[in-house]
Design an enzyme around this catalytic site. Structure first.
Site, short mmCIF file in Angstrom:
data_model
loop_
_atom_site.label_atom_id
_atom_site.label_comp_id
_atom_site.label_asym_id
_atom_site.label_seq_id
_atom_site.Cartn_x
_atom_site.Cartn_y
_atom_site.Cartn_z
N ILE B 86 49.78 20.36 15.43
CA ILE B 86 49.11 19.69 14.33
C ILE B 86 48.24 18.56 14.85
O ILE B 86 48.68 17.79 15.70
CB ILE B 86 50.16 19.07 13.37
CG1 ILE B 86 51.17 20.14 12.96
CG2 ILE B 86 49.50 18.45 12.16
CD1 ILE B 86 52.43 19.56 12.35
N CYS B 87 47.01 18.48 14.36
CA CYS B 87 46.16 17.36 14.72
C CYS B 87 46.22 16.34 13.59
O CYS B 87 45.63 16.53 12.53
CB CYS B 87 44.72 17.83 14.93
SG CYS B 87 43.69 16.55 15.63
N LEU B 88 46.99 15.30 13.81
CA LEU B 88 47.19 14.30 12.76
C LEU B 88 47.32 12.96 13.47
O LEU B 88 48.16 12.80 14.35
CB LEU B 88 48.47 14.65 11.99
CG LEU B 88 48.83 13.77 10.79
CD1 LEU B 88 47.75 13.83 9.72
CD2 LEU B 88 50.16 14.20 10.20
#
Lengths: 538, 151
Positions: B86-88
């Site tokens: 996840i890119c968060l």
């Protein structure tokens, strides 16, 4: 160093950009085979005759190439071998994934010490399969009581099937997990536990059952079937825990662990209650171990069945003089065994263990490497085998560490002493499916040094409580019942919250946590001062 | 096992006592740092009706460093790659020790409601999301149906 490239990359780059098939230069997939190739072992359906892409021969070869190369990969920074990258790309497509699984089951030899690890590693690193393709694979296996009996003459296939089932189960804890574990699969795994089966198959059937039982409904289904047997096959296998046949011994260890941790029954006492700890004054430290390592009830034998690189230190510490302990090698695969101070970190999920930082040094007799600071130094001894004895000598007078295998010494290692000259513990890291037994001096040594030395068992001391290797579920239950005070620090809940940050005036932290902060955790503004309050009102 | 920090015990107790709507996070029986997570796809998003499985792991220096979270269920989303990563920002440079498991999971649920193709992790998905949003949403719905719904 353990093996997990993709995770490591994930750590280092803020965002990981998955390689795109279309632009990847070095990966050339072969054209679709014009001739329908019998790609999948299949005794049930018509799908086997459909032409698939790419062909079986290539996938088989890529898997064997990966297996051959895996031993030479000693650096997490290193690119995975191209065979492995190609397999990833093939598995990106659902049919491809199915084929990779089938090929692994077919071609990975029973005798290769890294075989089961490679199956786990590839399945863990490959893209996530959909529910349908997993169910398709399991259906294709057509597992049942009958297939278990019929396949007894093909233990390689049987063993690999169980390894793959276990890895898939681990990947899919939860509802998906239940869809795979149908009656046929349970029957297959339980039939495999009969003593006539090849011990390798028994071992990996036990492990697969353990992994399936991670979801509670599966656990109930397995227990129901187990209860229908007159004598639990797992109870029978538990007796193998002291076998000199080392594969049987592993099955015995796993059986005991499962009975203590997963399939508990009222009529069986926990093993820790009957472990004889009378002469034990040093053991593996159950409070100084990464999460998935399994430790025997007597605290001297350890095993890893997770895909992470699990580590442990012993209870006693060496500060001066000469120290020695021995390890009985039970599995021939990758373990890094040696010495570590408390400054050495167990980064099990990143593949870092003993010998992978500046505060530890280890020998890995599978790849025949001495490890220090994640750098390896090749050694000339033959690869270790089950039954071999590793001697670990720490000489704090002359600042050297000397490993020996069956009494034959390796050249001394000195690197670690630039960082530490005292505070050493016996320590080890385990790749998946590896096991060994430690002797800190409670038993006579096989190859003791010819000069005077200390042992942990002679110098160590343990309270009755410290000698208890409590099954994890009991330990966690006890922990969760703890009461935590409401005026605790909101970051650690260990100490009282007494600190207010200035100028933002946010409070609720203890002094130790405040020390670790670079900015206010609430508003991210920098702070210049800490105000200590005895009775903070937040 | 290394002694379990009180912070983790406290968060676990609270997650059990006051669960977050639409999110289930259950600690592993044998590893108190590992959580089995299920997030329901938010209403009015292409993920509506789906149940997404994630794994959440609290590293050794938690809460000084962020939990590691990964989608196990396949999902068509510009900020989530094919391995479920996840890119968060709050999982990376914007982590704060005042954030918790529950706040992280709420942020992930919010990411499902509001994909951000300008900060992509899955490039091909992000490109389509920008060029032809309705087709991307169709794909996302189709993947949700295929991978995140039982039957």
């Amino acid at each position: 160093m353990g093996m997990c490239w993709c995770k490591k990359k994930n750590e280092e780059q803020g965002c990981y950009y998955a390689p795109r098939l279309s632009t990847q230069q070095d990966v050339v997939l072969p054209p679709p085979s014009p001739v329908p190739s019998p790609l999948i072992y299949n005794n049930t359906g018509p799908t086997a005759s459909e032409p698939k892409y790419p062909d079986t021969v290539l996938v088989d070869k890529l898997i064997l190439d990966t297996l051959g190369l895996i031993e030479t990969l000693v650096d997490n920074e290193q690119e995975p071998p191209s065979a492995m990258l190609q397999l990833h790309n093939i598995a990106d497509n659902e049919e491809g994934w199915i084929q990779v699984v089938n090929s692994m089951i077919k071609v990975i030899p029973l005798a290769d010490p890294l075989g089961p690890s490679v199956i786990t590693l590839l399945l863990d690193d490959c893209p996530l399969p959909s529910k349908d393709s997993i169910i398709k694979v399991v259906d294709m296996f057509a597992l049942s009581h009958e297939t278990a009996l019929k396949e007894r003459n093909n233990p390689t296939r049987q063993r690999n099937t169980c390894v793959a089932l276990g890895s898939i189960a681990e990947k899919l804890a939860g509802p998906r997990n239940m869809e795979i574990l149908n009656d046929g699969v349970i029957d297959y795994l339980l039939t495999n536990l009969e003593p006539e089966t090849n011990p390798n198959v028994i071992l990996f059937s036990l492990i697969a059952l353990e992994k399936f039982a991670q979801s509670s409904q599966n656990k109930v289904s397995i227990l129901n079937k187990l209860n229908k047997t007159n004598i639990s096959p797992i109870r029978m296998l538990e007796k193998w825990k002291t076998e000199i046949h080392f594969v049987k011994r592993q099955a015995g260890f796993c059986a005991q662990w499962i009975l203590d941790n997963i399939f508990m029954t009222d009529d069986r006492k926990y093993s820790y209650l009957s472990a004889n700890m009378e002469n034990i004054n040093a053991m593996l430290n159950t409070s100084d171990v990464s999460e998935y390592l399994k430790i025997s009830p007597d605290g001297l034998e350890a095993r890893c069945d997770a895909y992470s690189f699990e580590s442990v230190r012993c209870t006693a510490q060496a500060d001066s003089g000469i120290w020695y302990y021995e390890v009985l090698i039970i599995t021939p695969g990758v373990m890094q065994i040696g010495w570590a101070t408390k400054n050495s970190n167990f980064l099990n999920h990143e593949g870092y263990g003993i010998g992978d930082d500046r505060f530890s040094l280890s020998y890995d007799g599978c790849r025949r490497l001495i490890w220090y600071n994640a750098k390896s130094d090749p050694q000339k001894l033959p690869r270790w085998q089950p039954g071999d004895t590793l001697g670990c000598l720490l000489d704090l007078n002359n600042h050297q560490i000397v490993f020996s295998v069956n009494g034959v010494s390796l050249p001394p290692s000195v690197h670690v002493f630039s960082m530490a000259k005292s505070g050493f513990f016996a320590a080890a890291s385990f790749m998946s499916f590896q096991q060994c037994r430690f002797n800190f001096g409670a038993e006579p040594f096989k190859y003791p040094p010819s000069f005077n030395f200390n042992t942990f068992n002679e110098c160590g001391a343990l309270t009755a409580d410290e000698k208890v290797v409590l099954p994890r579920h009991i330990y966690l239950r006890q922990l969760r019942q703890q009461n935590i005070r409401e005026d605790s620090c909101t970051l650690c809940y260990d100490q009282k919250a007494t600190v207010r940050l200035l100028p933002c005036r946010h409070a609720g932290f203890c002094a130790s946590c405040a020390d670790l902060l670079a900015e206010c955790p609430m508003c991210r503004s920098p702070f210049s001062q800490l105000l200590i309050e005895d009775y903070p009102h937040t | 096992m290394a002694a379990l920090p009180r912070r983790i015990i406290k968060e676990t107790q609270r997650l059990m006592q006051e669960p977050v709507p639409g999110i289930s996070a259950v600690p592993d029986e044998s590893n108190a740092r590992y959580f089995h997570v299920i997030v329901t796809g938010p209403e009015d998003s292409p993920f509506e009706g789906g149940l997404f499985k994630l794994e959440l792991f609290l590293p050794e220096d938690y809460p000084m460093s962020a939990p590691k979270v990964r989608f196990i269920t396949k999902i068509y989303h510009p900020n989530i790659d094919r391995l479920g990563r996840i890119c968060l920002d709050i999982l990376k440079e914007k982590w704060s020790p005042a954030l918790q498991i529950r706040t992280v999971l709420l942020s992930i649920q919010a990411l499902l409601s509001a994909p951000n193709p300008d900060d992509p992790l899955a490039n091909d998905v992000a490109e389509l999301w920008k060029e032809n949003e309705s087709e991307a949403i169709r794909n996302a719905k189709e993947w949700t149906r295929r991978y995140a719904m039982d039957n």
